[in-house]
Design a protein around this motif. Structure first.
Motif, PDB file in Angstrom:
ATOM      1  N   LEU A 151       0.810  -1.209   0.000  1.00  0.00           N
ATOM      2  CA  LEU A 151       0.000   0.000   0.000  1.00  0.00           C
ATOM      3  C   LEU A 151       0.851   1.270   0.000  1.00  0.00           C
ATOM      4  N   HIS A 152       0.437   2.220  -0.803  1.00  0.00           N
ATOM      5  CA  HIS A 152       1.063   3.534  -0.847  1.00  0.00           C
ATOM      6  C   HIS A 152       0.132   4.469  -1.605  1.00  0.00           C
ATOM      7  N   THR A 153       0.442   5.772  -1.574  1.00  0.00           N
ATOM      8  CA  THR A 153      -0.421   6.763  -2.233  1.00  0.00           C
ATOM      9  C   THR A 153       0.271   7.462  -3.394  1.00  0.00           C
ATOM     10  N   ARG A 154       1.431   6.997  -3.796  1.00  0.00           N
ATOM     11  CA  ARG A 154       2.227   7.704  -4.794  1.00  0.00           C
ATOM     12  C   ARG A 154       1.601   7.620  -6.189  1.00  0.00           C
ATOM     13  N   THR A 155       1.958   8.583  -7.025  1.00  0.00           N
ATOM     14  CA  THR A 155       1.466   8.647  -8.400  1.00  0.00           C
ATOM     15  C   THR A 155       2.640   8.810  -9.357  1.00  0.00           C
ATOM     16  N   ALA A 156       2.356   8.648 -10.643  1.00  0.00           N
ATOM     17  CA  ALA A 156       3.404   8.796 -11.653  1.00  0.00           C
ATOM     18  C   ALA A 156       4.082  10.153 -11.566  1.00  0.00           C
ATOM     19  N   HIS A 157       3.325  11.170 -11.200  1.00  0.00           N
ATOM     20  CA  HIS A 157       3.868  12.534 -11.144  1.00  0.00           C
ATOM     21  C   HIS A 157       5.058  12.627 -10.206  1.00  0.00           C
ATOM     22  N   ASP A 158       4.957  11.998  -9.033  1.00  0.00           N
ATOM     23  CA  ASP A 158       6.075  12.126  -8.094  1.00  0.00           C
ATOM     24  C   ASP A 158       6.981  10.896  -8.067  1.00  0.00           C
ATOM     25  N   LEU A 159       6.558   9.789  -8.653  1.00  0.00           N
ATOM     26  CA  LEU A 159       7.437   8.621  -8.722  1.00  0.00           C
ATOM     27  C   LEU A 159       8.511   8.785  -9.781  1.00  0.00           C
ATOM     28  N   SER A 160       8.227   9.539 -10.806  1.00  0.00           N
ATOM     29  CA  SER A 160       9.165   9.642 -11.924  1.00  0.00           C
ATOM     30  C   SER A 160      10.536  10.124 -11.488  1.00  0.00           C
ATOM     31  N   ALA A 161      10.584  11.038 -10.524  1.00  0.00           N
ATOM     32  CA  ALA A 161      11.869  11.570 -10.062  1.00  0.00           C
ATOM     33  C   ALA A 161      12.638  10.561  -9.213  1.00  0.00           C
ATOM     34  N   ALA A 162      11.973   9.514  -8.741  1.00  0.00           N
ATOM     35  CA  ALA A 162      12.613   8.532  -7.855  1.00  0.00           C
ATOM     36  C   ALA A 162      13.376   7.458  -8.610  1.00  0.00           C
ATOM     37  N   TYR A 163      13.174   7.370  -9.936  1.00  0.00           N
ATOM     38  CA  TYR A 163      13.780   6.309 -10.729  1.00  0.00           C
ATOM     39  C   TYR A 163      14.550   6.893 -11.899  1.00  0.00           C
ATOM     40  N   PRO A 164      15.873   6.729 -11.921  1.00  0.00           N
ATOM     41  CA  PRO A 164      16.685   7.313 -12.999  1.00  0.00           C
ATOM     42  C   PRO A 164      16.304   6.834 -14.397  1.00  0.00           C
ATOM     43  N   ARG A 165      15.752   5.617 -14.535  1.00  0.00           N
ATOM     44  CA  ARG A 165      15.416   5.074 -15.854  1.00  0.00           C
ATOM     45  C   ARG A 165      13.908   5.138 -16.125  1.00  0.00           C
ATOM     46  N   TRP A 166      13.222   6.028 -15.447  1.00  0.00           N
ATOM     47  CA  TRP A 166      11.760   6.132 -15.584  1.00  0.00           C
ATOM     48  C   TRP A 166      11.354   6.376 -17.035  1.00  0.00           C
ATOM     49  N   ALA A 167      11.993   7.338 -17.681  1.00  0.00           N
ATOM     50  CA  ALA A 167      11.645   7.663 -19.059  1.00  0.00           C
ATOM     51  C   ALA A 167      11.892   6.478 -19.980  1.00  0.00           C
ATOM     52  N   ASP A 168      12.917   5.680 -19.696  1.00  0.00           N
ATOM     53  CA  ASP A 168      13.204   4.508 -20.509  1.00  0.00           C
ATOM     54  C   ASP A 168      12.102   3.461 -20.354  1.00  0.00           C
ATOM     55  N   VAL A 169      11.606   3.288 -19.126  1.00  0.00           N
ATOM     56  CA  VAL A 169      10.504   2.354 -18.909  1.00  0.00           C
ATOM     57  C   VAL A 169       9.277   2.778 -19.708  1.00  0.00           C
ATOM     58  N   LEU A 170       8.941   4.059 -19.658  1.00  0.00           N
ATOM     59  CA  LEU A 170       7.770   4.539 -20.380  1.00  0.00           C
ATOM     60  C   LEU A 170       7.952   4.391 -21.889  1.00  0.00           C
ATOM     61  N   ALA A 171       9.175   4.580 -22.360  1.00  0.00           N
ATOM     62  CA  ALA A 171       9.436   4.413 -23.796  1.00  0.00           C
ATOM     63  C   ALA A 171       9.228   2.963 -24.220  1.00  0.00           C
ATOM     64  N   VAL A 172       9.685   2.019 -23.406  1.00  0.00           N
ATOM     65  CA  VAL A 172       9.466   0.602 -23.708  1.00  0.00           C
ATOM     66  C   VAL A 172       7.974   0.289 -23.681  1.00  0.00           C
ATOM     67  N   ARG A 173       7.269   0.828 -22.702  1.00  0.00           N
ATOM     68  CA  ARG A 173       5.816   0.600 -22.622  1.00  0.00           C
ATOM     69  C   ARG A 173       5.105   1.126 -23.866  1.00  0.00           C
ATOM     70  N   ASP A 174       5.488   2.324 -24.301  1.00  0.00           N
ATOM     71  CA  ASP A 174       4.873   2.885 -25.508  1.00  0.00           C
ATOM     72  C   ASP A 174       5.141   1.998 -26.725  1.00  0.00           C
ATOM     73  N   ARG A 175       6.301   1.352 -26.739  1.00  0.00           N
ATOM     74  CA  ARG A 175       6.649   0.510 -27.892  1.00  0.00           C
ATOM     75  C   ARG A 175       5.879  -0.798 -27.893  1.00  0.00           C
ATOM     76  N   VAL A 176       5.768  -1.457 -26.738  1.00  0.00           N
ATOM     77  CA  VAL A 176       5.180  -2.801 -26.732  1.00  0.00           C
ATOM     78  C   VAL A 176       3.689  -2.807 -26.397  1.00  0.00           C
ATOM     79  N   ASP A 177       3.172  -1.716 -25.836  1.00  0.00           N
ATOM     80  CA  ASP A 177       1.742  -1.644 -25.526  1.00  0.00           C
ATOM     81  C   ASP A 177       1.236  -0.216 -25.714  1.00  0.00           C
ATOM     82  N   PRO A 178       1.277   0.282 -26.935  1.00  0.00           N
ATOM     83  CA  PRO A 178       0.888   1.669 -27.171  1.00  0.00           C
ATOM     84  C   PRO A 178      -0.571   1.960 -26.852  1.00  0.00           C
TER      85      PRO A 178
END
Length: 431
Positions: free
Chosen positions: A389-416
């Motif tokens: 359980l937690h209350t976090r959202t993409a807005h504030d989680l993105s800064a916590a992970y250095p490869r966040w943008a890379d994850v989203l890019a892979v997601r856009d590629r395999v599940d647009p």
């Protein structure tokens, strides 16, 4: 519409339009394509041990029970491949039959392999998470393709999917790095809260695995030190194992939980009595039998991963908040250390980590307690466990992970078109 599905904790309920139990990756691919044709999302659920809605499926729900079993043992590469719906306890039993073992695991073995790695299930020490032991994945992507990925074949999808939250495809098989079966010597005993804070770094530096349970509103904790050994097995006697792990840890603990629920003012004295009753014991057994504990009392949990260098500071600050709040917290707080890991959405990605896990029993209102402690852990740079359980959202989680943008890019590629999304993924990854 199919019958409602509920998670182990009772916190998540889903009302799938259709429920299927595929027996192969090809049948999973057919289900994915059929769901997309109907305009439905599709998700594979596991054993339901996540406390979040990560596995909730209101479109097509795939059940994993017929996708189970170890399929290949490679003794030259020291890897084992198992189907993604295999429960961890079955994997452990089959590996033991081959004289093999996973490097590490957490203290619960009821999860499916896919669910455990997708949410970052972990233990303590080196190679703490199951995801970090993964060398290859088979998954079905949104276009119905069955793909094999590893460090050399689509490494971006591999690194993203090792802790993929089910957002990148349906896992159908997983290959793990393994080793010859080994024994652990477990030494358990009490220590004070002050000793815990003062010696924690020394404990994790001198032992292979360290797991500490501190009882809120008390000055006492139980430390478990698990170390590899070449000595002969010396398991607990049946009587001692029953008294400690069944009678006291489950049956008596369940009674104290019921009393605390009925009379909340008894929680503090019960915690103090329980913490003073801690005793020492030493035993040696196969690794997976030492790692795993049977938990029969249902609970709710929030866990955060904070940088190792501020782990004890975060614990001290959380204790202050708990002492002020006086919530009926009758479960101990669990403290573990883990080495830095590679998977992009691992909560230990890129940094040595201290995990702090907070629990209440299933009947206790957790909201105010978890929210107050979560604020402390966020201030210390914490990352929430994806399955807790937690209350976090993409807005504030993105800064916590250095490869966040890379994850989203892979997601856009395999599940647009977001065939694998649900309300939880919309919140933590965005649409």
């Amino acid at each position: 519409m199919a019958r409602a599905w509920q998670s182990w904790s009772g916190l998540t309920t889903a009302h799938p339009a259709q429920v299927l139990s595929p027996t192969s990756a090809e049948q999973v691919a057919d289900a994915v394509l059929a769901a997309r044709h109907q305009g439905l999302t599709v998700k594979m659920v596991g054993s339901g041990h996540s406390f979040t809605d990560v596995a909730a499926a209101d479109g097509v729900m795939l059940r994993p029970s017929r996708l189970a079993g170890v399929t290949h043992v490679d003794r030259d590469a020291m890897t084992v491949t198992a189907r993604a719906g295999t429960p961890l306890h079955q994997v452990n039993a089959e590996l033991a039959g081959h004289g093999l073992s996973l490097h590490n695991m957490g203290d619960i073995d009821r999860q499916t392999l896919a669910g455990a790695i997708s949410t970052g299930t972990h233990g303590s020490g080196r190679w703490a998470s199951l995801s970090s032991q993964v060398t290859g994945l088979e998954l079905v992507t949104a276009d119905g393709a069955v793909v094999q990925v590893d460090a050399d074949h689509d490494p971006e999808l591999f690194q993203a999917a090792r802790v993929g939250l089910g957002a990148l495809g349906v896992l159908t098989a997983i290959t793990f790095r393994v080793e010859p079966a080994f024994l652990l010597e477990a030494k358990e005993g009490p220590l004070t809260f002050a000793q815990l804070v003062r010696t924690f770094d020394e404990l994790v530096a001198t032992h292979h695995h360290v797991d500490v349970h501190w009882f809120p509103y008390s000055n006492h904790a139980l430390v478990k030190r698990n170390d590899r050994t070449l000595d002969d097995p010396a398991p607990l006697s049946r009587t001692r194992a029953y008294v400690d792990d069944e009678l006291l840890a489950n049956q008596v603990f369940a009674l104290t939980q019921r009393l605390g629920n009925r009379v909340p003012r008894t929680v503090v004295p019960l915690n103090r009595i329980s913490s003073r009753a801690l005793t020492s014991r030493t035993y040696t057994d196969l690794a997976h039998t030492v790692f795993v504990a049977r938990r029969k009392v249902r609970f709710k949990e929030m866990e955060y991963a904070v940088p190792a260098e501020v782990g004890m500071d975060a614990l001290i600050d959380a204790r202050r908040v708990i002492d002020r709040g006086r919530w009926p917290v009758s479960f101990p707080v669990e403290i573990r250390y883990a080495r830095a890991e590679e998977p992009w959405l691992s909560t230990a990605h890129g940094r040595d980590t201290v995990y702090l896990a907070f629990h209440v029993n299933a009947q206790t209102d957790h909201v105010a307690f978890f929210r107050a402690v979560e604020a402390v852990l966020r201030d210390h740079g914490g990352r929430p466990h994806w399955g807790k359980l937690h209350t976090r959202t993409a807005h504030d989680l993105s800064a916590a992970y250095p490869r966040w943008a890379d994850v989203l890019a892979v997601r856009d590629r395999v599940d647009p078109d977001r065939a694998f999304t649900n309300r939880y993924l919309d919140r933590v990854l965005g649409r």
